[in-house]
Structures are given as C-alpha cells and as structure tokens.
Design an enzyme around this catalytic site. Sequence first.
Site, PDB file in Angstrom:
ATOM      1  CE  LYS A  21      43.504  32.376  36.492  1.00 11.83           C
ATOM      2  NZ  LYS A  21      43.072  33.429  37.243  1.00 11.83           N
ATOM      3  CG  ASN A  22      42.110  36.090  35.126  1.00 13.66           C
ATOM      4  OD1 ASN A  22      41.870  35.112  35.708  1.00 13.66           O
ATOM      5  ND2 ASN A  22      43.421  36.589  35.078  1.00 13.66           N
ATOM      6  CB  CYS A  82      46.775  35.829  47.144  1.00 11.82           C
ATOM      7  SG  CYS A  82      47.425  36.944  45.882  1.00 11.82           S
ATOM      8  NE  ARG A 135      45.176  40.387  43.903  1.00 14.66           N
ATOM      9  CZ  ARG A 135      44.986  39.122  43.157  1.00 14.66           C
ATOM     10  NH1 ARG A 135      45.652  38.254  43.670  1.00 14.66           N
ATOM     11  NH2 ARG A 135      44.185  39.235  42.474  1.00 14.66           N
ATOM     12  N   PRO A 136      43.696  44.289  48.312  1.00 10.00           N
ATOM     13  CG  PRO A 136      44.073  46.424  48.296  1.00 10.00           C
ATOM     14  CD  PRO A 136      44.628  45.355  47.862  1.00 10.00           C
ATOM     15  CG  ASP A 138      47.943  38.003  35.119  1.00 10.96           C
ATOM     16  OD1 ASP A 138      46.624  37.970  34.950  1.00 10.96           O
ATOM     17  OD2 ASP A 138      48.393  38.544  36.060  1.00 10.96           O
ATOM     18  NE  ARG A 197      43.910  29.347  41.955  1.00  6.35           N
ATOM     19  CZ  ARG A 197      44.015  30.824  42.403  1.00  6.35           C
ATOM     20  NH1 ARG A 197      45.067  30.858  43.504  1.00  6.35           N
ATOM     21  NH2 ARG A 197      43.097  31.658  42.201  1.00  6.35           N
TER      22      ARG A 197
HETATM   23  C1  EPZ Z   1      42.615  40.659  37.900  1.00  5.64           C
HETATM   24  O1  EPZ Z   1      42.878  40.703  39.193  1.00  5.64           O
HETATM   25  C2  EPZ Z   1      43.268  39.249  37.290  1.00  5.64           C
HETATM   26  N1  EPZ Z   1      42.284  38.269  38.137  1.00  5.64           N
HETATM   27  C3  EPZ Z   1      44.597  39.056  37.825  1.00  5.64           C
HETATM   28  O2  EPZ Z   1      45.012  37.832  37.375  1.00  5.64           O
HETATM   29  C4  EPZ Z   1      45.496  40.064  37.171  1.00  5.64           C
HETATM   30  O3  EPZ Z   1      46.773  39.946  37.520  1.00  5.64           O
HETATM   31  C5  EPZ Z   1      44.913  41.371  37.684  1.00  5.64           C
HETATM   32  O4  EPZ Z   1      43.725  41.495  37.324  1.00  5.64           O
HETATM   33  C6  EPZ Z   1      45.589  42.522  36.840  1.00  5.64           C
HETATM   34  O5  EPZ Z   1      45.673  42.440  35.439  1.00  5.64           O
HETATM   35  C7  EPZ Z   1      41.217  38.003  37.748  1.00  5.64           C
HETATM   36  O6  EPZ Z   1      40.747  38.446  36.526  1.00  5.64           O
HETATM   37  C8  EPZ Z   1      40.460  36.762  38.249  1.00  5.64           C
HETATM   38  P1  EPZ Z   1      43.119  44.393  39.875  1.00  5.64           P
HETATM   39  P2  EPZ Z   1      42.461  41.844  40.151  1.00  5.64           P
HETATM   40  O7  EPZ Z   1      42.045  44.617  40.789  1.00  5.64           O
HETATM   41  O8  EPZ Z   1      40.988  42.242  39.608  1.00  5.64           O
HETATM   42  C9  EPZ Z   1      44.987  46.911  43.491  1.00  5.64           C
HETATM   43  C10 EPZ Z   1      46.050  35.574  37.351  1.00  5.64           C
HETATM   44  O9  EPZ Z   1      47.106  35.324  37.527  1.00  5.64           O
HETATM   45  N2  EPZ Z   1      43.818  47.305  43.909  1.00  5.64           N
HETATM   46  O10 EPZ Z   1      43.376  45.118  38.830  1.00  5.64           O
HETATM   47  O11 EPZ Z   1      42.245  41.369  41.593  1.00  5.64           O
HETATM   48  C11 EPZ Z   1      45.637  45.455  43.785  1.00  5.64           C
HETATM   49  O12 EPZ Z   1      46.136  45.451  45.027  1.00  5.64           O
HETATM   50  C12 EPZ Z   1      45.424  36.807  38.389  1.00  5.64           C
HETATM   51  O13 EPZ Z   1      45.183  35.104  36.568  1.00  5.64           O
HETATM   52  C13 EPZ Z   1      43.570  47.975  45.140  1.00  5.64           C
HETATM   53  O14 EPZ Z   1      44.402  48.510  45.713  1.00  5.64           O
HETATM   54  O15 EPZ Z   1      43.354  42.947  39.754  1.00  5.64           O
HETATM   55  C14 EPZ Z   1      46.388  45.393  42.652  1.00  5.64           C
HETATM   56  O16 EPZ Z   1      47.925  45.659  43.168  1.00  5.64           O
HETATM   57  C15 EPZ Z   1      46.495  37.249  39.370  1.00  5.64           C
HETATM   58  N3  EPZ Z   1      42.267  48.118  45.459  1.00  5.64           N
HETATM   59  C16 EPZ Z   1      46.110  46.091  41.735  1.00  5.64           C
HETATM   60  O17 EPZ Z   1      45.357  47.195  42.113  1.00  5.64           O
HETATM   61  C17 EPZ Z   1      40.903  47.493  44.999  1.00  5.64           C
HETATM   62  O18 EPZ Z   1      39.975  47.605  45.390  1.00  5.64           O
HETATM   63  C18 EPZ Z   1      45.628  45.369  40.428  1.00  5.64           C
HETATM   64  O19 EPZ Z   1      44.347  44.779  40.972  1.00  5.64           O
HETATM   65  C19 EPZ Z   1      41.300  46.458  43.782  1.00  5.64           C
HETATM   66  C20 EPZ Z   1      42.609  46.390  43.366  1.00  5.64           C
END
Ligand code: EPZ
Length: 421
Positions: free
Chosen positions: A22-23, A118, A123-124, A308, A400
């Site tokens: 998915k991701n 969410c 999720r910033p 995850d 999802r």
């Molecule tokens: C991806 O989300 C995945 N989603 C998530 O899977 C997964 O949990 C996550 O990566 C971590 O591995 C998809 O790929 C569609 P991040 P993403 O940016 O890209 C903070 C699932 O269950 N952050 O690595 O949103 C954020 O708040 C989903 O399949 C900032 O602060 O994850 C989080 O605490 C859930 N500023 C951390 O970093 C930003 O600009 C990790 O976020 C971006 C992120």
Amino acid sequence: MDSIIVRGNGPLKGQIPIAGAKNACLTLMPATLLSEEPLTLTNAPRLSDIATMTELLSSLGAEVSSLQDGKVQAMSSHNINNHVAEYDIVRKMRASNLVLGPMLARLGHAVVSLPGGCAIGARPMDLHIHGLEALGAEIELKDGYLHAKVPGGFKGAEINLAFASVGATENILMASTLAKGTTIINNAAREPEIVDLATCLRAMGAQIEGDGTSRIEVQGVDRLHGATHPVVTDRIELGTYMLAPAICGGEVECLGGRIELVGAFCEKLDEAGIHVEETAKGLKVSRKNGRVRAVDVTTEPFPGFPTDLQAQMMALMCTAEGTSVLEEKIFENRFMHAPELIRMGAEIEVHGGTATVTGVERLKGAPVMATDLRASVSLILAAMAAEGETIVNRVYHLDRGYERVEEKLGNLGAHIERVKA
Ligand code: EPZ
C-alpha cells in the site's frame, strides 16, 4: 459500517499470498504526474486507499484505469487540467499530500489541502515544505491549503531532513528528478518503499543513486518517460500475517515474503520464540516449543522495528510469558488499540509513548472498536486466539490497508466473517 466477527480458533495452517505494498503504491501513483507518458503499475494491492488516490489523480485530470481486478493500475497524466487537491479527498488519506512535489515539478504550481491530523498524530508537513522550498518552491498556507509555485522550475539543492520522514523523502525525491542540477537528500528515509519509488523513477529515466541509504543523490533531467513497474511486496501486510501463526499456533507460509523486508521484526520474533524459515515461495512461520516469550520493542525508522507493526506485536505480547515494554517513537498517539485489547482481558499500562504489557494465559472475546488501520488488524489477530467471540466494529479502517482479510485468514482456518452494515 461493516463489522467483522471472529471466534477463537486453534492452530492455523496453509499459505497466504502477500499483496503489493500500500505505502509503495500510494507514492508510485502520484509519480505518473511527472510524465506525459503512461505509467503502469503491476502487483498493485486492492485497497480503499488506492481507490482514494485514484479519485484524487482523476480529479486533477489524470486517467487511471484499474485492470485485472485492481492488480494493474494503468495511468496517464497527459491532460492535467486541475492543480487543486481538494480537502474532501485529502482529509480521507494523508498520502494525498504526495501529489505536491510531482505537481510542482510538472506544472510549476499546485494547491494542496493540508491533510489535517489523524487518529495517530498531528501529521504535520513542515519537512515536506522545507525540502521543496530548498529546491526553489514558494509555499504559503491559506485557508487550510498549501498554495505553492516554483517560478522557473526546481533547482537542485542539498537538503538535510531533521527527521527521516518517509513522505518528505518521497515528495522531495519526486520533485528533484526534474530539477536543474544535482539534489542531495541527507538523513533520507531508507524504507523499501523509497527504494521501490526510486526504482520506478529510474525506469522512467530519472538519475538517482543512494536510495535505501540515508544519502540520496539525484541528477535532474529535462523530462521523464513512461514505464511499467511492479509494486514491491507489502512488508507490513507480511509482518501482520506472520503474527497469525505466532499468536494462534500452527504453521503458515507467507507467499512472496522476503526476510530483507522484515529484518528487525524477524529478530524480535526469533527472540520471542517464533521460527521463521525462508522457502522458495516466501517465509514459513511457526511457534517453537512452548509459550511465546515477552520481548521489548522500540519503533524506529527503517531498518529498525516498523511503527506499522507495533500494534500487531502488542497483540502477540498480550499472551506472551512475561512483561513486554513497547516504545512508540514515531507517532505521538499510536496506542489506541491498547484500551480495546484491555477490554479483551489484556494487562496493559500506557504512559506517554510507552506501553507495558504483562502477558496473560488467554484473552476473552468482546465487542471492540477499530480506531486506525493497524490497530484494527491487531484486534483481529488477538481475537483469533481469544476465548469466545469478538466483534470488531468500524472495519472500514481495516479495508484501507488489508485486502480481503477475512478470506485470507479464513483460508488458514480462522473463524472470521464480515457482517455487512
Ligand atoms: C508513512 O507515513 C506511512 N504512510 C505510514 O504508514 C508510516 O507509519 C510512516 O511512513 C512511518 O513509517 C505512507 O507511506 C502512505 P513520516 P508518513 O513522514 O510519510 C513526523 C500505515 O499505517 N513528521 O515518516 O506520514 C510525523 O508527524 C501508515 O500504513 C513531521 O513532523 O510518515 C511522524 O511523527 C500510518 N513533519 C513522523 O514524522 C513532516 O513534515 C514520521 O512521519 C513529516 C513527518
């Protein structure tokens, strides 16, 4: 809203096919915006999130044909006629923000709704924004939308990510493929989905090195051409289903599974007394002798233990021998499965980002509520080994990220059925 009813059952036996990730698919689909030529994805998963991304890309003017019962996504963004990613689509799925980089690279401007928070966290997008600004984008937040433009096109830059954000790495990587000059992404995310995206972009003519390491280097090119790309196996679905025989007993072969996708996870399974064997078709999983042992887990960016799989691992720890400490270091609110597992008799104490689980002999079925994608599947896993019947409500969360979960687990001998609302 559909519910899923699970009755505790004995050991599981059989084979379970693991779908495309998915991701990975959710970042590969926006890549079609980078080229006027068709991009076709094979081994795509059949999930509601993919349908949402299809809805979003179509709203921008892309053509997306779902073929072979959704396993093939044939896309063409030859006629992009809208540069606004609307809130009512983006709010449904955060990954919609991955159209920002490609749209800016292709069109020079984009208006993308902020996804909003969410269940698992705020999720910033600050890391996405800083990275794209370093490449020359001008981005302003107005009325909940990011209004972005990049006069004269992206120019290569060296970008240092404060956190190895998966989404920020993906947005910046896609944008940089069409930038003038060289882009370096330091502290880049190393997930297999990043490597899969880079592999697809290279097939489209991008010049990328270092994907899978924390330093990615991109030489911008003038244009990208079409390609056909197979979506990588879903390591989170793989890890999830590896836990089914771990929790219920028996032996299950996860078809398409590869150790390198779930290295840190497998180390923890081994520590807990779960046997994982590489076969010609995938990974065969069974319990070693006796009860599962409690292990401690801390979630980290890849190659560490995946956030995850934290909820699913907690389900295993609920009936393990001993006490397990699970630390969630990636998201600020990812223990919502804990209160639901407690309703089933689990002994869990949550303090901030740490959950302490004291194993009990067996859980008891109860009505429980799915709250987010991975929490919902952890309840299904726990219910399969619980005494009695469990009703999991709000399973739209489950749909999802897990295709046909009741069919796949039912084929292994689980007593699981979906009740249509
Ligand atoms: C991806 O989300 C995945 N989603 C998530 O899977 C997964 O949990 C996550 O990566 C971590 O591995 C998809 O790929 C569609 P991040 P993403 O940016 O890209 C903070 C699932 O269950 N952050 O690595 O949103 C954020 O708040 C989903 O399949 C900032 O602060 O994850 C989080 O605490 C859930 N500023 C951390 O970093 C930003 O600009 C990790 O976020 C971006 C992120």
